[in-house]
Design a protein around this motif. Structure first.
Motif, PDB file in Angstrom:
ATOM      1  N   GLU A  51      -2.195  35.917 -17.252  1.00 26.14           N
ATOM      2  CA  GLU A  51      -1.722  34.987 -16.234  1.00 26.14           C
ATOM      3  C   GLU A  51      -1.496  33.629 -16.868  1.00 26.14           C
ATOM      4  O   GLU A  51      -2.238  33.217 -17.748  1.00 26.14           O
ATOM      5  N   TYR A  52      -0.477  32.956 -16.391  1.00 27.48           N
ATOM      6  CA  TYR A  52      -0.183  31.606 -16.862  1.00 27.48           C
ATOM      7  C   TYR A  52      -0.671  30.629 -15.812  1.00 27.48           C
ATOM      8  O   TYR A  52      -0.310  30.739 -14.645  1.00 27.48           O
ATOM      9  N   PHE A  53      -1.507  29.702 -16.207  1.00 21.04           N
ATOM     10  CA  PHE A  53      -2.003  28.678 -15.300  1.00 21.04           C
ATOM     11  C   PHE A  53      -1.287  27.370 -15.627  1.00 21.04           C
ATOM     12  O   PHE A  53      -1.470  26.822 -16.715  1.00 21.04           O
ATOM     13  N   ARG A  54      -0.474  26.921 -14.681  1.00 23.17           N
ATOM     14  CA  ARG A  54       0.202  25.641 -14.874  1.00 23.17           C
ATOM     15  C   ARG A  54      -0.838  24.532 -14.938  1.00 23.17           C
ATOM     16  O   ARG A  54      -1.938  24.668 -14.416  1.00 23.17           O
ATOM     17  N   LYS A  55      -0.457  23.443 -15.565  1.00 23.54           N
ATOM     18  CA  LYS A  55      -1.355  22.293 -15.569  1.00 23.54           C
ATOM     19  C   LYS A  55      -1.570  21.870 -14.121  1.00 23.54           C
ATOM     20  O   LYS A  55      -0.632  21.804 -13.338  1.00 23.54           O
ATOM     21  N   ILE A  56      -2.803  21.603 -13.780  1.00 27.08           N
ATOM     22  CA  ILE A  56      -3.158  21.297 -12.396  1.00 27.08           C
ATOM     23  C   ILE A  56      -2.386  20.095 -11.867  1.00 27.08           C
ATOM     24  O   ILE A  56      -1.969  20.074 -10.715  1.00 27.08           O
ATOM     25  N   LYS A  57      -2.166  19.116 -12.729  1.00 31.92           N
ATOM     26  CA  LYS A  57      -1.464  17.911 -12.292  1.00 31.92           C
ATOM     27  C   LYS A  57      -0.038  18.246 -11.841  1.00 31.92           C
ATOM     28  O   LYS A  57       0.434  17.751 -10.838  1.00 31.92           O
ATOM     29  N   LYS A  58       0.630  19.128 -12.579  1.00 30.13           N
ATOM     30  CA  LYS A  58       1.993  19.523 -12.215  1.00 30.13           C
ATOM     31  C   LYS A  58       1.990  20.408 -10.973  1.00 30.13           C
ATOM     32  O   LYS A  58       2.867  20.306 -10.135  1.00 30.13           O
ATOM     33  N   ALA A  63       1.223  17.667  -3.253  1.00 34.42           N
ATOM     34  CA  ALA A  63       0.056  17.176  -2.511  1.00 34.42           C
ATOM     35  C   ALA A  63      -0.211  15.708  -2.844  1.00 34.42           C
ATOM     36  O   ALA A  63      -0.471  14.900  -1.951  1.00 34.42           O
ATOM     37  N   ARG A  64      -0.133  15.362  -4.126  1.00 35.46           N
ATOM     38  CA  ARG A  64      -0.341  13.964  -4.525  1.00 35.46           C
ATOM     39  C   ARG A  64       0.694  13.061  -3.877  1.00 35.46           C
ATOM     40  O   ARG A  64       0.373  12.008  -3.332  1.00 35.46           O
ATOM     41  N   ASN A  65       1.958  13.491  -3.892  1.00 26.93           N
ATOM     42  CA  ASN A  65       3.027  12.677  -3.315  1.00 26.93           C
ATOM     43  C   ASN A  65       2.856  12.517  -1.807  1.00 26.93           C
ATOM     44  O   ASN A  65       3.143  11.466  -1.248  1.00 26.93           O
ATOM     45  N   ARG A  66       2.363  13.559  -1.153  1.00 28.70           N
ATOM     46  CA  ARG A  66       2.113  13.482   0.279  1.00 28.70           C
ATOM     47  C   ARG A  66       1.032  12.441   0.579  1.00 28.70           C
ATOM     48  O   ARG A  66       1.146  11.671   1.528  1.00 28.70           O
ATOM     49  N   VAL A  67      -0.009  12.405  -0.251  1.00 27.92           N
ATOM     50  CA  VAL A  67      -1.074  11.416  -0.083  1.00 27.92           C
ATOM     51  C   VAL A  67      -0.523  10.016  -0.299  1.00 27.92           C
ATOM     52  O   VAL A  67      -0.828   9.090   0.460  1.00 27.92           O
ATOM     53  N   ILE A  68       0.306   9.853  -1.303  1.00 29.30           N
ATOM     54  CA  ILE A  68       0.917   8.546  -1.576  1.00 29.30           C
ATOM     55  C   ILE A  68       1.748   8.105  -0.377  1.00 29.30           C
ATOM     56  O   ILE A  68       1.672   6.958   0.064  1.00 29.30           O
ATOM     57  N   GLN A  69       2.547   9.005   0.174  1.00 29.87           N
ATOM     58  CA  GLN A  69       3.378   8.653   1.330  1.00 29.87           C
ATOM     59  C   GLN A  69       2.530   8.278   2.538  1.00 29.87           C
ATOM     60  O   GLN A  69       2.884   7.366   3.283  1.00 29.87           O
ATOM     61  N   LYS A  70       1.404   8.954   2.730  1.00 27.94           N
ATOM     62  CA  LYS A  70       0.519   8.613   3.848  1.00 27.94           C
ATOM     63  C   LYS A  70      -0.100   7.234   3.671  1.00 27.94           C
ATOM     64  O   LYS A  70      -0.295   6.512   4.640  1.00 27.94           O
ATOM     65  N   LYS A  71      -0.442   6.890   2.434  1.00 24.34           N
ATOM     66  CA  LYS A  71      -1.089   5.607   2.166  1.00 24.34           C
ATOM     67  C   LYS A  71      -0.091   4.450   2.085  1.00 24.34           C
ATOM     68  O   LYS A  71      -0.497   3.295   2.110  1.00 24.34           O
ATOM     69  N   PHE A  72       1.174   4.769   2.003  1.00 19.27           N
ATOM     70  CA  PHE A  72       2.200   3.743   1.822  1.00 19.27           C
ATOM     71  C   PHE A  72       2.348   2.909   3.099  1.00 19.27           C
ATOM     72  O   PHE A  72       2.524   3.435   4.185  1.00 19.27           O
TER      73      PHE A  72
END
Length: 110
Positions: A51-58, A63-72
């Motif tokens: 199995e290939y595990f993508r880097k968690i950040k990618k 989800a990260r962008n959604r949090v940024i938009q909520k905090k904006f």
């Protein structure tokens, strides 16, 4: 360091007798992070598959962008850039799709 996985969660009963020293790399390191029992559950689940595990950040960018938009708030580009270790330009690109940004310019004739 003798830790044994004592559980009935395994497909094979003998797996409960596995010790940390029995694990090959990288499973020994994984066991150090998530525990021996959890490592054996993961190992058994994948059971020889590659199995290939993508880097968690990618993998979690949406989800990260959604949090940024909520905090904006419309004026906190610099604060968000610092909090998420991004540039203010990257923050502007992420929030440009935010409806709070476009409402001001969303003009429709009556």
């Amino acid at each position: 360091m003798k830790k044994e996985a004592k559980t009935k969660r395994f497909k094979y009963a003998w797996m409960a007798e596995i010790e940390l020293e029995d694990l090959p790399a990288p499973f020994d390191e994984l066991a150090g992070e998530i525990g021996l029992e959890n490592t054996l559950v993961v190992w058994e689940y994948f059971d020889g598959r590659q199995e290939y595990f993508r880097k968690i950040k990618k993998a979690l960018l949406d989800a990260r962008n959604r949090v940024i938009q909520k905090k904006f708030t419309g004026r906190n580009h610099d604060d968000l850039a610092q909090e998420f270790d991004l540039t203010t330009r990257q923050i502007r690109e992420i929030v440009q799709c935010d409806p709070r940004q476009t409402m001001m310019f969303d003009w429709r004739p009556r």
